[in-house]
Design an enzyme around this catalytic site. Structure first.
Site: not given
Length: 1529
Positions: A1023, A1092, A1162, A1164, A1383, A1389, A1428, A1432
């Site tokens: 990514r 990110r 994470k 964002k 996603c 994934c 899931c 995302c």
């Protein structure tokens, strides 16, 4: 009892009940035959049979030599029946002579429907089969039973044929009587055959098999004393004579006899040869009479070899070999004055063997004239075969005296309304003094019946290759056997064959030669209006043999002729395609591979002609017929390469689009025959692209379908003839060749090793691996003391495996000899010898076993031979009692463990303790139940009182990995150098995320690779970090090149405005990273526990304002970038091209913002510019809402904090959350505010529970005011009151827009962000070509689309032309599709539970007709899907969302805000596609009627009461529409 409506259904039901295997031959896998629908229904219901408990139904296409599939089961001792149309009979003649000697039944529906051709029966009458005919629905049922009973009793093959249209108006009948079937079918003979398989000799060798009969001193003429030795092989005996010394079948030839008189192979038999003889015609008649007698006794229905219907004193009769219904009705209703009022009708019930004596006995002696009507359309001789049979029976021998006059007729199609007229004509001729023989009755052309007759057509899935041909060659393309072509007098099935196509191409080549001559003459004529055409024609004629020049001149010549208007110009334009040097192709299927000689493929290759063949192979990897040695499908590619004169390529469009293009272009350029073998696997012709993709990947990855190109002329240019294009198997092939070379040398040195090496290598590797591992454990355990304990686990996510390993270590500490091994790696035959066994299994999907336990369970669940009476066992199961909330689904909870417990007990195992159930809903998840279960296990094993047990080291956490990594270095560099595996160490997998890459494996291939003993197909996702989603055209081109050179040839535009690559194998990882760096981009901090990629609205209409905001996003991103130098050390090179060595402990980095442990999770950040919330500003840890000043430029930001999407199914402690408003800050303070919020999270976030570590939980735990106060303390000032703003949508605006400077911007619809080339849409190529000329920038949107920004008016036409050429100008999609997002999910994934990106487009397609019907096509409804609950694609903010629960099952959420401001709520749990469609169609219908003016779908679902509004994240689980039930059903 059920009713039966058609003869096809009646026959299918009897065949199913009377067979082990039923081969259902269909015109296409997606097109039912008369039988297949009914067979499928019985099979899907697992209906029991009479012969076997559960018969096997195999679907086979009619054009793949289908009767080949009968040999393997027949030779294995299985009773086989075939249901088919008559079209397969003639091509199958070579097989029929062998199959006639087996107890096979072939049920044949005669075609074409309504006017069938009986010549397909007469043409095979001498193949040795018994032939039975039925005419009515009831007869069809009885003759089907008779055929099966006769085959079982006699050991002979039986063909039962009928005209399905003849009985279409019959009344319904009752279904077959099971008791009658049991009584008539000979179970003992069936068992004898099933118990004596004959092995599998070569298809091309006559194995000499003959059905025989044991005399035992009893006359075979006695009904009920028929004793066949059905499974025997015997030396052929001389022709058996009848009682009177004549041949057994009056009037029949030796070839027509039931006995094949060819020499045969003798077989050893314990039966005395004097008591055994081959079955003959008389035996068949006797046996059949007995069967019909049984049917008559039970039903009252009687049958004879020849059936006569009519008055006993009739003076004339019709013998009809064809459709009888139209005449029967007319004769029954005849008036006394009609010429045919006193006539009878004769039909053959037993057509072969032909019993002349039975015919004589059936005809009344009063009959003086017989009209023989034969419905035979393919007439090859003057006299019909049935006429000759009747003449031989009635006009020869003693019966010739006084025999009736026999007149033959050719029966055509007769409309019911003209039946009486036809009968009058027949009898007028029959009663005349000199009747005319072979008089035609009826027009031989039947009216078409499109609803009942299958027409040849190309499967929809195969259009992919046709579209590529059209794209590549355009006007130059000429397909000789195109199905849509009109060929006068030639049927479509013949025109599609390679022989016809090759002949057509040769004619086309000659036509072009003549055309060149015509052009040369025209160039010298004066018949044109002007002299311009002459000049261009002269140029063209001079270059006519030069493909490049002539193709360049052709459009100009055609243009000049088009404007001339003269008759000569018009004449030439009628053949304008010949101005091009055509790319000439034949298109075929894998049906051509079954008999290359007859198919014409051989002739094309051997001719050396410059002809291209595209042969599409559609056999799925999962249905390969490797186990059936008689399937002689040939490798056309290898076959063609052996000729040495042909270009050959093996391609797969769903694996490598680029390679398909290269192969087609190279094939066209090659001067000679070219063969492109193209893979397109499908189970049915209407299979989804997803199914085709998955099957393709398995076949290519595992080497079943290698991608390659072979050109015999390459050597002349110093290049290799053969090019292997299957990247994944290249390395494996190299290793194999090295290993093969080593083994060859070893076998030459040690001949005694040869047999063992060649026999075992590659065939028993997996079993050897299991055995060696087990033996090694055993040897190790022998040295230890204590009781043995074998621990077997099945685990998908690692929990069950970790428990098993921990239990094993604890067992060793207590003195036990423990062995821990995955269930699938354990040799099952050792299980009865185990003393103590513990089985630990997690639960996958709908109560399924994990991947590494499925083979173990499949083996144990059906194994009744295992004796576990001396084995003690215990089971612990891991599951989630709320995962399937509906009561009827509660059985899925811990199902694998429960099934294991019950099965082992059934096999005699003794429980050590009761099963333990670990539940994710318990306070400590599955550990709660486990902590209660484990002490009881030690107690049962008498090791519970052990003292001084060592302390167990705690499991390594992510926090410890980060601390020990030396600022994200770990052992990444060493792992990249390890070529023994495609993976890296587990700890490094966590660290590489900080570097912008995840290790994944292809889950489409997981099962198959495991079955092959291979490690998973590991690859990496990369990514990029792209500030605000803005890239230059040069960067786009570099990303495109990286995806093709190092990835899977696609790019993913993510929901966070950046590029993502998939399928990068470990050996290419560094090269890809360096390529990104060359584009002045990076991947550092694109993932991991850091800040990110910072997002920013695209805002194409206000470029200056967008520039202001974008600069802030870049400033924030750079300000919060990690400082470690590990990224450059590991991935990049210095100026001299030397790799920088990774720093050791002596060099210590410093992270001023993050520290050595970075963030808890994470982080964002996004920026939205009102009125467009196209970045979902409420969904991120920090959301900045841009505020415009009075001067139209950026003034500052409203700050949101605490948004986040990640959730765990059924864990109410986890929830999504929208950001809380903190207040306003000026532009110059924005980056510092983001820093301080991040620092408060760094110091206060939960570092013990990663599921609770995001900022949203920290804010809720501390309280918004407390958290905000800590941020303000660090800032040294307070937030200002938020400024007013308004959002109007969170979707993109597609199409062209202009900004304030007059520059043009176009937003492309990139469905789910996947940039790729397909046969329908060469998107990737088109965007690449645009990037080559574009002077502005590319802006990636937060909805996974792409904005082409900054197009000057001067460049507009060029850009628009490219967009049109590559279909990029189309934004006319439904509002639902334009507002959708998904996603990646499967196959890459590792967290995905269900499909997402690959499935959502299909789901929307299935809903679009409903949108149209309700006037909602243009309405924007935000629909999102994820595989899931990690979120995302930000599903929790969508108006309607589907979140994967298990493969094929989703939770459905409703009520999200259209502007992205409100969370949705659970509406339905664990629903499948059928339920989704039903629910959505109902909702859309109601919404179209009930909505108020301007009311959005999400708002309406709340107002209408489907769900309650979610006011904040903590209430996400409250008041859901579908309450989860507790307990088990």
């Amino acid at each position: 009892m059920a009713s039966v409506a058609t003869v096809g259904e009646a026959v299918a039901r009897v065949a199913y009940a009377s067979s082990d295997v039923i081969l259902s031959i269909q015109p296409a896998l997606g097109a039912d035959s008369e039988f297949s629908k009914h067979l499928h229904t019985l099979s899907s219901k697992r209906a029991p049979g009479i012969i076997v408990k559960e018969p096997e139904v195999q679907l086979i296409r009619h054009n793949v030599d289908p009767l080949l599939s009968a040999f393997q089961p027949l030779r294995s001792g299985r009773l086989v029946s075939v249901t088919t149309s008559s079209s397969v009979l003639l091509p199958s003649i070579p097989h029929l002579y062998k199959l006639a000697q087996y107890p096979i039944v072939i049920h044949v529906a005669l075609h074409p429907y309504g006017y069938p051709d009986y010549s397909e029966i007469t043409a095979i009458r001498q193949c040795g089969f018994v032939f039975l005919q039925s005419e009515t629905l009831l007869e069809g049922q009885d003759m089907a039973l008779s055929a099966h009973a006769l085959a079982i009793k006699s050991g002979k093959g039986v063909i039962h044929f009928f005209d399905p249209a003849n009985s279409e108006k019959d009344n319904l009948i009752s279904a077959e009587d099971p008791e009658l079937l049991k009584n008539v079918l000979d179970a003992n003979s069936a068992r004898n055959y099933q118990s004596t398989p004959t092995g599998s000799p070569s298809l091309y060798v006559d194995e000499g098999r003959l059905p025989t009969i044991i005399e035992n001193g009893i006359s075979p003429t006695e009904v009920g004393q028929f004793s066949p030795a059905v499974a025997s092989e015997a030396t052929a005996a001389p022709q058996i004579k009848g009682k009177n010394g004549d041949e057994s079948s009056a009037g029949s030839s030796i070839r027509e006899s039931s006995v094949d008189s060819r020499p045969s192979i003798s077989s050893a038999s314990s039966i005395n040869s004097t008591s055994m003889r081959p079955v003959n015609s008389e035996d068949i008649q006797v046996c059949l009479s007995g069967i019909w007698s049984q049917i008559s006794i039970a039903t009252g229905r009687t049958y004879q070899a020849f059936e006569y219907t009519g008055p006993d004193d009739a003076d004339s009769a019709l013998f009809i070999f064809g459709s009888t219904g139209v005449f029967v009705d007319e004769i029954l209703d005849a008036q006394p004055s009609d010429e045919y009022a006193k006539c009878g009708i004769i039909t053959a019930r037993l057509y072969r063997p032909w019993i002349g004596a039975s015919l004589i006995a059936s005809v009344p002696q009063s009959v003086r004239r017989i009209a023989v009507l034969e419905q035979i359309r393919k007439k090859t001789v003057k006299w019909g075969p049935v006429l000759m049979d009747i003449l031989t029976s009635l006009r020869t021998g003693p019966s010739a005296l006084g025999a009736p006059m026999i007149v033959g007729y050719q029966l055509g199609y007769i409309e019911p309304s003209t039946a009486s007229q036809a009968l009058r004509g027949i009898f007028q001729n029959l009663n005349s003094p000199s009747p005319i023989q072979n008089l035609e009755v009826g027009n031989h052309h039947q009216p078409r019946r499109p609803l009942t007759e299958y027409t040849l057509e190309q499967p929809k899935t195969e259009s992919a290759y046709m579209k590529i041909l059209d794209q590549v060659f355009g006007e130059r393309l000429y397909i000789a056997n195109r199905l849509s072509a009109t060929n006068a007098g030639i049927s479509a099935s013949i025109a599609a064959k390679p022989e016809f196509g090759f002949g057509s191409l040769l004619a086309r080549i000659e036509h072009r030669k003549r055309f060149i001559g015509e052009v040369q003459e025209a160039a010298a004529s004066r018949e044109f209006v002007t002299d311009v055409p002459q000049k261009w024609l002269s140029k063209w004629a001079l270059s006519a043999e030069d493909p490049k020049k002539v193709n360049g001149l052709a459009p100009e010549v055609i243009a000049r002729l088009s404007t001339d208007g003269s008759p000569l110009a018009s004449q030439l334009l009628q053949s304008k395609s010949l101005f091009f040097e055509e790319s000439q192709w034949l298109i075929g299927s894998d049906a051509w591979a079954y008999d290359l000689g007859n198919s014409g493929v051989h002739h094309v290759i051997a001719s050396g002609a410059n002809v291209n063949m595209l042969i599409i192979d559609s056999q799925p990897w999962s249905e390969r017929a490797a186990a059936d040695a008689t399937r002689r499908k040939k490798d056309i590619g290898l076959y063609a390469m052996n000729f040495g004169n042909a270009y050959v390529a093996s391609v797969a469009v769903y694996s490598s689009y680029t390679q398909v293009l290269e192969a087609m272009i190279e094939a066209d350029q090659f001067n000679g025959p070219s063969v492109v073998v193209a893979y397109l696997p499908y189970h049915e012709e209407n299979d989804s692209p997803l199914t085709v993709l998955q099957e393709t990947k398995k076949a290519v990855d595992l080497g079943y379908w290698p991608l390659y190109r072979w050109s015999p002329n390459n050597e002349e240019n110093g290049e290799a003839n053969f090019s292997l294009d299957s990247e994944r198997i290249k390395k494996e092939l190299e290793n194999f060749l090295k290993r093969d070379n080593h083994l060859s040398q070893l076998m030459r040195r040690r001949p005694d090793f040869s047999a063992n090496l060649s026999g075992s290598y590659g065939t028993e590797v997996r079993e050897v691996q299991k055995r060696r591992a087990k033996d090694a454990y055993d040897r190790m355990l022998e040295r230890l003391y204590g009781a043995p304990l074998t621990i077997l686990f099945a685990s998908d996510n690692g929990n069950a495996e970790n428990l098993a390993k921990r239990l094993g270590n604890r067992g060793k500490a207590r003195g036990l000899k423990t062995m821990v091994i995955a269930m699938d790696d354990y040799p099952l035959e050792d299980l009865p010898g185990e003393e103590n066994v513990v089985l630990i299994s997690s639960t996958a999907g709908q109560g399924e076993f994990p991947q590494n336990g499925r083979a173990f369970w499949d083996a144990i669940k059906d194994n009744a031979e295992l004796d576990l009476s001396t084995t003690k066992y215990a089971v612990f199961a891991l599951g989630d009692s709320h995962y399937w909330p509906r009561k009827e689904d509660k059985r899925f909870y811990n199902k694998p463990g429960k099934d294991l417990d019950a099965r082992v007990a059934f096999l005699g195992g003794k429980r050590l303790i009761d099963i333990g159930l670990g539940d994710d809903q318990d306070p400590d998840s599955y550990q709660t139940g486990y902590n209660e279960w484990e002490p009881r296990l030690w107690e049962a094993l008498n090791v519970d009182k052990v003292e001084s047990l060592p302390e167990e080291p705690p499991p390594i956490t992510n926090e410890e990995i980060k601390i020990q990594s030396n600022f994200l270095r770990g052992t990444i560099a060493e792992g990249l150098e390890d070529l023994s595996t495609g993976a890296i160490a587990a700890s490094d997998q966590q660290l590489t995320k900080f570097h912008g890459t995840y290790m994944q494996d292809d889950r489409d291939l997981r099962d198959e690779r495991k079955a092959q003993g291979l490690e998973p197909a590991y690859a990496f996702m990369i990514r990029c970090r792209l500030n605000g989603g803005v890239a230059a055209p040069s960067q786009w081109l570099q990303m495109d090149a990286i995806s093709s050179a190092y990835g899977n040839e696609t790019m993913k535009l993510t929901t966070r405005q950046t590029f993502q690559f998939h399928g990068v194998v470990k050996t290419k990882l560094k090269s890809a990273m360096r390529g990104i760096n060359k584009a002045l981009m990076t991947t550092i901090a694109a993932c991991g526990d850091v800040n990110r990629n910072v997002m920013c609205s695209t805002l194409p209409t206000q470029s200056a304002y967008h520039r202001d905001v974008h600069q802030v996003s870049a400033k924030i991103s750079d300000h919060l970038l990690p400082s470690t130098t590990a990224y450059h050390e590991i991935w990049l090179k210095d100026d001299d091209g030397k790799q920088i060595k990774v720093a050791g402990d002596a060099i210590v980095d410093h992270e001023p913002l993050y520290g050595p442990t970075y963030l808890p999770r994470k982080f964002k950040i996004t920026i939205a510019i009102p009125p467009h919330n196209d970045t979902d500003v409420y969904a991120h840890d920090i959301g900045l809402i841009a505020i415009k000043g009075k001067n139209g430029r950026l003034e500052g930001f409203n700050i949101l904090a605490g948004g986040g999407m990640g959730v765990t199914h059924n864990n109410k402690k986890t929830y999504p959350r929208t950001g809380s408003m903190f207040g306003y800050v000026p532009t110059d303070k924005a980056h510092l505010v983001c820093e301080k919020i991040m620092l408060v999270q760094r110091d206060n976030g939960d570092r013990k529970n990663r599921k609770h570590a995001r900022l949203k939980y920290t804010i809720d735990d501390m309280g918004v005011d407390v958290f905000k106060g800590k941020v303000e303390e660090l800032l040294g000032y307070k937030f200002e009151e938020p400024r007013p703003f308004e959002f109007q949508s969170n979707v993109d605006t597609f199409g062209w827009q202009r900004d304030e400077f007059g520059m043009n911007h176009h937003t492309f619809f990139i469905e789910n962000g996947r940039v790729e080339d397909t046969a329908d849409f060469p998107m990737k190529t088109g965007l690449r070509e645009i990037a080559k000329v574009h002077k502005g920038e590319f802006r990636l949107t937060g909805n996974q689309h792409l904005c082409l920004s900054g197009v000057h008016d001067n460049d507009l036409e060029t850009i628009k032309a490219l967009m049109k050429q590559y279909k990029l100008d189309n934004v006319q999609f439904s509002g639902l599709r334009l507002s959708s997002s998904a996603c990646v999910a499967f196959p890459t994934c590792g967290l995905a539970m269900a499909e997402s990106e690959r499935y959502l487009p299909e789901l929307i397609t299935k809903l679009e007709s409903c949108l149209e019907d309700n006037g909602l096509r243009q309405d924007s409804i935000v629909m999102r899907m994820t595989g899931c609950p990690n979120g995302c694609a930000r599903p929790w903010l969508a108006e309607v969302a589907f979140v994967g629960k298990a493969y094929g099952a989703y939770n459905m959420y409703l009520g999200g805000g259209y502007h992205g401001q409100r969370l949705n709520k659970l509406y339905r749990s664990s629903i499948t596609e059928e339920e989704i469609l039903e629910i959505m169609r109902g909702l859309l219908r109601r919404y179209s009627v009930e909505r108020e003016m301007g009311e959005r779908f999400g708002d309406w679902t709340v107002r209408a009461g489907f769900v309650k509004a979610t006011t904040e994240g903590k209430t996400f689980h409250d008041g859901v529409a579908e309450v989860e039930s507790d307990g088990e059903a």
